[in-house]
Design a protein around this motif. Structure first.
Motif, PDB file in Angstrom:
ATOM      1  N   PHE A  55     -79.700 -35.759 -18.270  1.00 23.72           N
ATOM      2  CA  PHE A  55     -79.601 -35.932 -16.821  1.00 23.72           C
ATOM      3  C   PHE A  55     -78.139 -35.929 -16.379  1.00 23.72           C
ATOM      4  CE2 PHE A  55     -83.637 -37.768 -18.087  1.00 23.72           C
ATOM      5  CZ  PHE A  55     -84.492 -37.146 -17.191  1.00 23.72           C
ATOM      6  N   GLU A  56     -77.938 -35.500 -15.120  1.00 22.40           N
ATOM      7  CA  GLU A  56     -76.556 -35.412 -14.626  1.00 22.40           C
ATOM      8  C   GLU A  56     -75.937 -36.783 -14.454  1.00 22.40           C
ATOM      9  OE1 GLU A  56     -75.997 -32.998 -11.190  1.00 22.40           O
ATOM     10  OE2 GLU A  56     -76.836 -31.240 -12.196  1.00 22.40           O
ATOM     11  N   GLU A  57     -76.782 -37.746 -14.068  1.00 19.86           N
ATOM     12  CA  GLU A  57     -76.265 -39.097 -13.855  1.00 19.86           C
ATOM     13  C   GLU A  57     -77.282 -40.084 -14.406  1.00 19.86           C
ATOM     14  OE1 GLU A  57     -74.680 -39.654  -9.866  1.00 19.86           O
ATOM     15  OE2 GLU A  57     -75.377 -41.726  -9.919  1.00 19.86           O
ATOM     16  N   VAL A  58     -76.790 -41.091 -15.102  1.00 27.38           N
ATOM     17  CA  VAL A  58     -77.674 -42.097 -15.695  1.00 27.38           C
ATOM     18  C   VAL A  58     -77.231 -43.481 -15.233  1.00 27.38           C
ATOM     19  CG1 VAL A  58     -78.345 -43.217 -17.871  1.00 27.38           C
ATOM     20  CG2 VAL A  58     -78.289 -40.723 -17.726  1.00 27.38           C
ATOM     21  N   HIS A  59     -78.202 -44.250 -14.748  1.00 31.89           N
ATOM     22  CA  HIS A  59     -77.931 -45.645 -14.399  1.00 31.89           C
ATOM     23  C   HIS A  59     -78.618 -46.528 -15.437  1.00 31.89           C
ATOM     24  CE1 HIS A  59     -76.808 -45.055  -9.970  1.00 31.89           C
ATOM     25  NE2 HIS A  59     -76.923 -43.853 -10.497  1.00 31.89           N
ATOM     26  N   VAL A  60     -77.830 -47.285 -16.173  1.00 29.29           N
ATOM     27  CA  VAL A  60     -78.389 -48.267 -17.098  1.00 29.29           C
ATOM     28  C   VAL A  60     -78.516 -49.561 -16.293  1.00 29.29           C
ATOM     29  CG1 VAL A  60     -78.077 -49.481 -19.280  1.00 29.29           C
ATOM     30  CG2 VAL A  60     -77.179 -47.148 -19.008  1.00 29.29           C
ATOM     31  N   MET A  68     -86.208 -31.254  -8.050  1.00 29.39           N
ATOM     32  CA  MET A  68     -85.770 -31.649  -9.388  1.00 29.39           C
ATOM     33  C   MET A  68     -84.847 -32.865  -9.292  1.00 29.39           C
ATOM     34  SD  MET A  68     -87.031 -29.669 -11.695  1.00 29.39           S
ATOM     35  CE  MET A  68     -85.978 -29.538 -13.120  1.00 29.39           C
ATOM     36  N   THR A  69     -85.073 -33.799 -10.198  1.00 28.47           N
ATOM     37  CA  THR A  69     -84.233 -34.977 -10.162  1.00 28.47           C
ATOM     38  C   THR A  69     -83.049 -34.827 -11.117  1.00 28.47           C
ATOM     39  OG1 THR A  69     -84.206 -37.359 -10.323  1.00 28.47           O
ATOM     40  CG2 THR A  69     -85.482 -36.216 -11.986  1.00 28.47           C
ATOM     41  N   ARG A  70     -81.932 -35.351 -10.680  1.00 26.80           N
ATOM     42  CA  ARG A  70     -80.738 -35.303 -11.536  1.00 26.80           C
ATOM     43  C   ARG A  70     -80.311 -36.677 -11.995  1.00 26.80           C
ATOM     44  NH1 ARG A  70     -77.310 -31.449  -7.493  1.00 26.80           N
ATOM     45  NH2 ARG A  70     -78.745 -29.712  -7.566  1.00 26.80           N
ATOM     46  N   ILE A  71     -80.902 -37.695 -11.351  1.00 23.43           N
ATOM     47  CA  ILE A  71     -80.490 -39.063 -11.663  1.00 23.43           C
ATOM     48  C   ILE A  71     -81.628 -39.786 -12.372  1.00 23.43           C
ATOM     49  CG2 ILE A  71     -79.651 -41.238 -10.706  1.00 23.43           C
ATOM     50  CD1 ILE A  71     -78.682 -39.698  -8.265  1.00 23.43           C
ATOM     51  N   ALA A  72     -81.290 -40.408 -13.498  1.00 25.73           N
ATOM     52  CA  ALA A  72     -82.292 -41.168 -14.262  1.00 25.73           C
ATOM     53  C   ALA A  72     -81.842 -42.612 -14.395  1.00 25.73           C
ATOM     54  CB  ALA A  72     -82.468 -40.550 -15.649  1.00 25.73           C
ATOM     55  N   VAL A  73     -82.826 -43.485 -14.467  1.00 27.25           N
ATOM     56  CA  VAL A  73     -82.560 -44.905 -14.658  1.00 27.25           C
ATOM     57  C   VAL A  73     -83.085 -45.314 -16.037  1.00 27.25           C
ATOM     58  CG1 VAL A  73     -83.341 -47.197 -13.923  1.00 27.25           C
ATOM     59  CG2 VAL A  73     -82.510 -45.564 -12.227  1.00 27.25           C
ATOM     60  N   VAL A  74     -82.234 -45.972 -16.812  1.00 27.82           N
ATOM     61  CA  VAL A  74     -82.643 -46.545 -18.104  1.00 27.82           C
ATOM     62  C   VAL A  74     -82.658 -48.064 -17.918  1.00 27.82           C
ATOM     63  CG1 VAL A  74     -82.156 -46.719 -20.581  1.00 27.82           C
ATOM     64  CG2 VAL A  74     -81.510 -44.635 -19.336  1.00 27.82           C
ATOM     65  N   PRO A  75     -83.833 -48.646 -17.688  1.00 29.38           N
ATOM     66  CA  PRO A  75     -83.880 -50.081 -17.418  1.00 29.38           C
ATOM     67  C   PRO A  75     -84.208 -50.893 -18.665  1.00 29.38           C
ATOM     68  CG  PRO A  75     -86.000 -49.126 -16.921  1.00 29.38           C
ATOM     69  CD  PRO A  75     -85.167 -48.022 -17.543  1.00 29.38           C
ATOM     70  N   GLY A  76     -83.941 -52.179 -18.599  1.00 29.76           N
ATOM     71  CA  GLY A  76     -84.338 -53.051 -19.709  1.00 29.76           C
ATOM     72  C   GLY A  76     -83.711 -54.414 -19.574  1.00 29.76           C
ATOM     73  N   SER A  77     -84.099 -55.301 -20.494  1.00 34.89           N
ATOM     74  CA  SER A  77     -83.479 -56.624 -20.531  1.00 34.89           C
ATOM     75  C   SER A  77     -82.108 -56.556 -21.215  1.00 34.89           C
ATOM     76  CB  SER A  77     -84.358 -57.601 -21.304  1.00 34.89           C
ATOM     77  OG  SER A  77     -85.645 -57.672 -20.760  1.00 34.89           O
ATOM     78  N   PHE A  78     -81.986 -55.725 -22.233  1.00 35.24           N
ATOM     79  CA  PHE A  78     -80.715 -55.530 -22.956  1.00 35.24           C
ATOM     80  C   PHE A  78     -80.090 -56.875 -23.346  1.00 35.24           C
ATOM     81  CE2 PHE A  78     -81.002 -51.815 -20.039  1.00 35.24           C
ATOM     82  CZ  PHE A  78     -81.119 -50.820 -20.989  1.00 35.24           C
ATOM     83  N   ASP A  79     -80.873 -57.709 -23.993  1.00 36.56           N
ATOM     84  CA  ASP A  79     -80.447 -59.099 -24.259  1.00 36.56           C
ATOM     85  C   ASP A  79     -80.395 -59.388 -25.753  1.00 36.56           C
ATOM     86  OD1 ASP A  79     -79.761 -61.717 -23.619  1.00 36.56           O
ATOM     87  OD2 ASP A  79     -81.838 -62.364 -23.510  1.00 36.56           O
ATOM     88  N   PRO A  80     -79.441 -58.812 -26.492  1.00 36.54           N
ATOM     89  CA  PRO A  80     -78.354 -57.936 -26.061  1.00 36.54           C
ATOM     90  C   PRO A  80     -78.700 -56.462 -26.299  1.00 36.54           C
ATOM     91  CG  PRO A  80     -77.946 -58.615 -28.305  1.00 36.54           C
ATOM     92  CD  PRO A  80     -79.293 -59.187 -27.923  1.00 36.54           C
ATOM     93  N   VAL A  81     -77.788 -55.576 -25.830  1.00 36.59           N
ATOM     94  CA  VAL A  81     -77.929 -54.142 -26.095  1.00 36.59           C
ATOM     95  C   VAL A  81     -77.835 -53.907 -27.607  1.00 36.59           C
ATOM     96  CG1 VAL A  81     -75.456 -53.632 -25.804  1.00 36.59           C
ATOM     97  CG2 VAL A  81     -77.151 -51.838 -25.369  1.00 36.59           C
ATOM     98  N   THR A  82     -78.706 -53.028 -28.107  1.00 40.09           N
ATOM     99  CA  THR A  82     -78.724 -52.710 -29.542  1.00 40.09           C
ATOM    100  C   THR A  82     -78.301 -51.252 -29.758  1.00 40.09           C
ATOM    101  OG1 THR A  82     -80.978 -51.863 -29.523  1.00 40.09           O
ATOM    102  CG2 THR A  82     -80.710 -54.257 -29.851  1.00 40.09           C
ATOM    103  N   LEU A  83     -78.176 -50.874 -31.031  1.00 38.94           N
ATOM    104  CA  LEU A  83     -77.857 -49.472 -31.345  1.00 38.94           C
ATOM    105  C   LEU A  83     -79.000 -48.551 -30.923  1.00 38.94           C
ATOM    106  CD1 LEU A  83     -76.145 -49.813 -34.855  1.00 38.94           C
ATOM    107  CD2 LEU A  83     -75.054 -49.431 -32.620  1.00 38.94           C
ATOM    108  N   GLY A  84     -80.228 -49.069 -30.946  1.00 43.46           N
ATOM    109  CA  GLY A  84     -81.368 -48.281 -30.480  1.00 43.46           C
ATOM    110  C   GLY A  84     -81.266 -47.989 -28.991  1.00 43.46           C
ATOM    111  N   HIS A  85     -80.894 -49.011 -28.202  1.00 41.41           N
ATOM    112  CA  HIS A  85     -80.678 -48.792 -26.764  1.00 41.41           C
ATOM    113  C   HIS A  85     -79.585 -47.740 -26.534  1.00 41.41           C
ATOM    114  CE1 HIS A  85     -82.033 -53.230 -26.123  1.00 41.41           C
ATOM    115  NE2 HIS A  85     -83.011 -52.445 -25.701  1.00 41.41           N
TER     116      HIS A  85
END
Ligand code: PNS
Length: 171
Positions: A29-34, A1-18
């Protein structure tokens, strides 16, 4: 089971949806990397380091809870970042059928490359029409983007005349 998730993107810029998707991922998830990634298919507006700062500030400003790390990645494949940090899942927000069409090939290629699964999350429908490219265009032409972006991004775009001119493509 994975506990770490990655949320990738350009985020140019970050929006309320992001931000909505980041908060949902942090609930699951226990840990999230944006992870801010340069997308060669898109004309960039903000430097990657500024995008990272704005995401960090927006997460803090919105009091989003959870273990969230904001990083950038320019060393190659996204799945290599995932493997480096031990993440087993990539999280993407889906606003519409066109997002499904755009994201599905990437999800399958990422799984072929690494066995890393992609999970699609549905943001609040109130953000369904919000995109970074629309925000860039409206901000560049002097419109009010405050309904679509975190306050820190609104302030940044308002205060940075050079960025607005660049975004408008005005020489
Ligand atoms: O917000 P975006 O621009 O739709 O994000 C797309 C992004 C940056 C996540 C995607 O282009 C990506 O993962 N780029 C990294 C390079 C890579 O791994 N490509 C192969 C799998 S698609």
């Amino acid at each position: 089971m994975t506990r770490i998730a990655v949320v990738p993107g350009s985020f140019d810029p970050v929006t309320l949806g992001h931000l909505d998707v980041i908060a949902r991922a942090a609930n699951v998830f226990e840990e999230v990397h944006v992870v801010v990634v340069h997308n060669p298919g898109k004309q960039a507006l903000l430097p990657i380091s500024r995008r990272v700062e704005l995401i960090e500030q927006a997460i803090s400003e919105a009091h989003i809870r959870g273990s969230i790390r904001v990083a950038s990645w320019s060393m190659g494949l996204l799945v290599d970042y995932c493997t480096d940090v031990g993440a087993g899942v990539i999280v993407k927000g889906i606003r519409s059928q066109s997002d499904v069409n755009y994201e599905t090939p990437m999800a399958i290629v990422n799984r072929d490359l690494s066995r890393i699964e992609t999970v699609f999350m549905l943001p609040n429908p109130q953000h369904a029409h919000v995109s970074s490219s629309l925000v860039r265009q409206v901000a560049a032409l002097g419109g009010d983007v405050s309904p679509y972006v975190p306050p820190v991004v609104h302030e940044y775009l308002q205060g940075d005349q050079d960025t607005r001119i660049e975004a408008a493509g005005i020489q």
